[in-house]
Motif scaffolding. Structure first.
Motif, PDB file in Angstrom:
ATOM      1  N   VAL A   1       0.834  -1.176  -0.120  1.00 43.39           N
ATOM      2  CA  VAL A   1       0.058   0.101   0.079  1.00 43.39           C
ATOM      3  C   VAL A   1       0.719   1.316   0.040  1.00 43.39           C
ATOM      4  N   ALA A   2       2.056   1.257   0.548  1.00 42.91           N
ATOM      5  CA  ALA A   2       2.977   2.307   0.379  1.00 42.91           C
ATOM      6  C   ALA A   2       4.608   1.780   0.422  1.00 42.91           C
ATOM      7  N   LEU A   3       5.377   2.572  -0.032  1.00 42.23           N
ATOM      8  CA  LEU A   3       6.849   2.442  -0.080  1.00 42.23           C
ATOM      9  C   LEU A   3       7.403   3.552   0.670  1.00 42.23           C
ATOM     10  N   PHE A   4       8.511   3.029   1.473  1.00 44.92           N
ATOM     11  CA  PHE A   4       9.070   4.424   2.253  1.00 44.92           C
ATOM     12  C   PHE A   4      10.358   4.237   1.807  1.00 44.92           C
ATOM     13  N   ASP A   5      11.121   5.601   1.739  1.00 48.44           N
ATOM     14  CA  ASP A   5      12.492   5.840   1.638  1.00 48.44           C
ATOM     15  C   ASP A   5      12.845   7.065   2.057  1.00 48.44           C
ATOM     16  N   VAL A   6      14.213   7.252   1.910  1.00 47.20           N
ATOM     17  CA  VAL A   6      14.722   8.583   2.566  1.00 47.20           C
ATOM     18  C   VAL A   6      15.233   9.097   1.386  1.00 47.20           C
ATOM     19  N   ASP A   7      15.133   8.960   0.148  1.00 46.13           N
ATOM     20  CA  ASP A   7      15.951   9.564  -1.173  1.00 46.13           C
ATOM     21  C   ASP A   7      14.823  10.793  -1.410  1.00 46.13           C
ATOM     22  N   ARG A   9      14.482  12.268  -3.753  1.00 47.44           N
ATOM     23  CA  ARG A   9      14.227  12.390  -5.254  1.00 47.44           C
ATOM     24  C   ARG A   9      12.941  11.364  -5.650  1.00 47.44           C
ATOM     25  N   LYS A  10      12.672  10.649  -4.356  1.00 41.37           N
ATOM     26  CA  LYS A  10      11.707   9.633  -4.730  1.00 41.37           C
ATOM     27  C   LYS A  10      10.500   9.846  -3.905  1.00 41.37           C
ATOM     28  N   VAL A  11      10.829  10.401  -2.771  1.00 38.47           N
ATOM     29  CA  VAL A  11       9.683  10.716  -1.681  1.00 38.47           C
ATOM     30  C   VAL A  11       8.662  11.647  -2.291  1.00 38.47           C
ATOM     31  N   GLY A  12       7.383  11.323  -2.363  1.00 40.22           N
ATOM     32  CA  GLY A  12       6.313  12.253  -2.606  1.00 40.22           C
ATOM     33  C   GLY A  12       5.812  11.790  -4.295  1.00 40.22           C
ATOM     34  N   ARG A  14       5.321   8.385  -6.916  1.00 34.18           N
ATOM     35  CA  ARG A  14       4.649   7.020  -7.025  1.00 34.18           C
ATOM     36  C   ARG A  14       5.348   6.182  -7.796  1.00 34.18           C
ATOM     37  N   THR A  15       5.236   4.770  -7.669  1.00 40.41           N
ATOM     38  CA  THR A  15       5.788   3.673  -8.494  1.00 40.41           C
ATOM     39  C   THR A  15       5.341   3.843  -9.699  1.00 40.41           C
ATOM     40  N   ARG A  16       5.436   3.016 -10.663  1.00 39.27           N
ATOM     41  CA  ARG A  16       4.747   2.944 -11.938  1.00 39.27           C
ATOM     42  C   ARG A  16       3.277   2.286 -11.725  1.00 39.27           C
ATOM     43  N   THR A  17       3.108   1.364 -10.797  1.00 41.31           N
ATOM     44  CA  THR A  17       1.668   1.024 -10.620  1.00 41.31           C
ATOM     45  C   THR A  17       0.975   2.011  -9.629  1.00 41.31           C
ATOM     46  N   GLY A  18       1.443   3.223  -9.294  1.00 38.52           N
ATOM     47  CA  GLY A  18       0.802   4.179  -8.619  1.00 38.52           C
ATOM     48  C   GLY A  18       0.977   4.059  -6.978  1.00 38.52           C
ATOM     49  N   VAL A  19       1.646   3.292  -6.461  1.00 40.08           N
ATOM     50  CA  VAL A  19       1.853   3.186  -5.242  1.00 40.08           C
ATOM     51  C   VAL A  19       2.747   4.263  -4.361  1.00 40.08           C
TER      52      VAL A  19
END
Length: 99
Positions: A1-7, A9-12, A14-19
């Motif tokens: 349902v969600a991914l978590f990162d500290v980067d 550039r990625k935070v905020g 979505r993945t290709r599938t919208g997560v």
């Protein structure tokens, strides 16, 4: 349902599938908000234990560990390790046997 990162550039994003990709600092609130029970670890091996601790402290009750790290037991948390190297070797053996 969600991914978590500290980067940043990625935070905020979505993945290709919208997560949605959230900042790791929001883990505790996000687990509660999403009613998440299972966490998936896909971090560098040297970060696995601290990430597992953070997930457990946030309320995660089961972990799927894709890292090469051996995690210590966490009270109240089921841990399952996925060894991709072993799985790939088994597939290669299957293919080389002519199946």
């Amino acid at each position: 349902v969600a991914l978590f990162d500290v980067d940043g550039r990625k935070v905020g994003g979505r993945t290709r599938t919208g997560v949605p990709i959230r900042h790791a600092s929001t883990l505790r609130e996000s687990v509660r908000e999403l009613a998440a029970e299972i966490g998936v670890l896909a971090v560098p091996a040297e970060e696995a234990a601290s990430a597992a601790d953070a997930l457990a402290e946030a309320g995660i009750r089961a972990l799927l560990n894709f890292t090469s790290a051996v995690l210590p037991p966490l009270p109240g948390v089921a841990i399952r390790d996925v060894d991709l190297t072993l799985s790939l070797e088994m597939l290669a053996i299957h293919l080389s046997a002519g199946a």
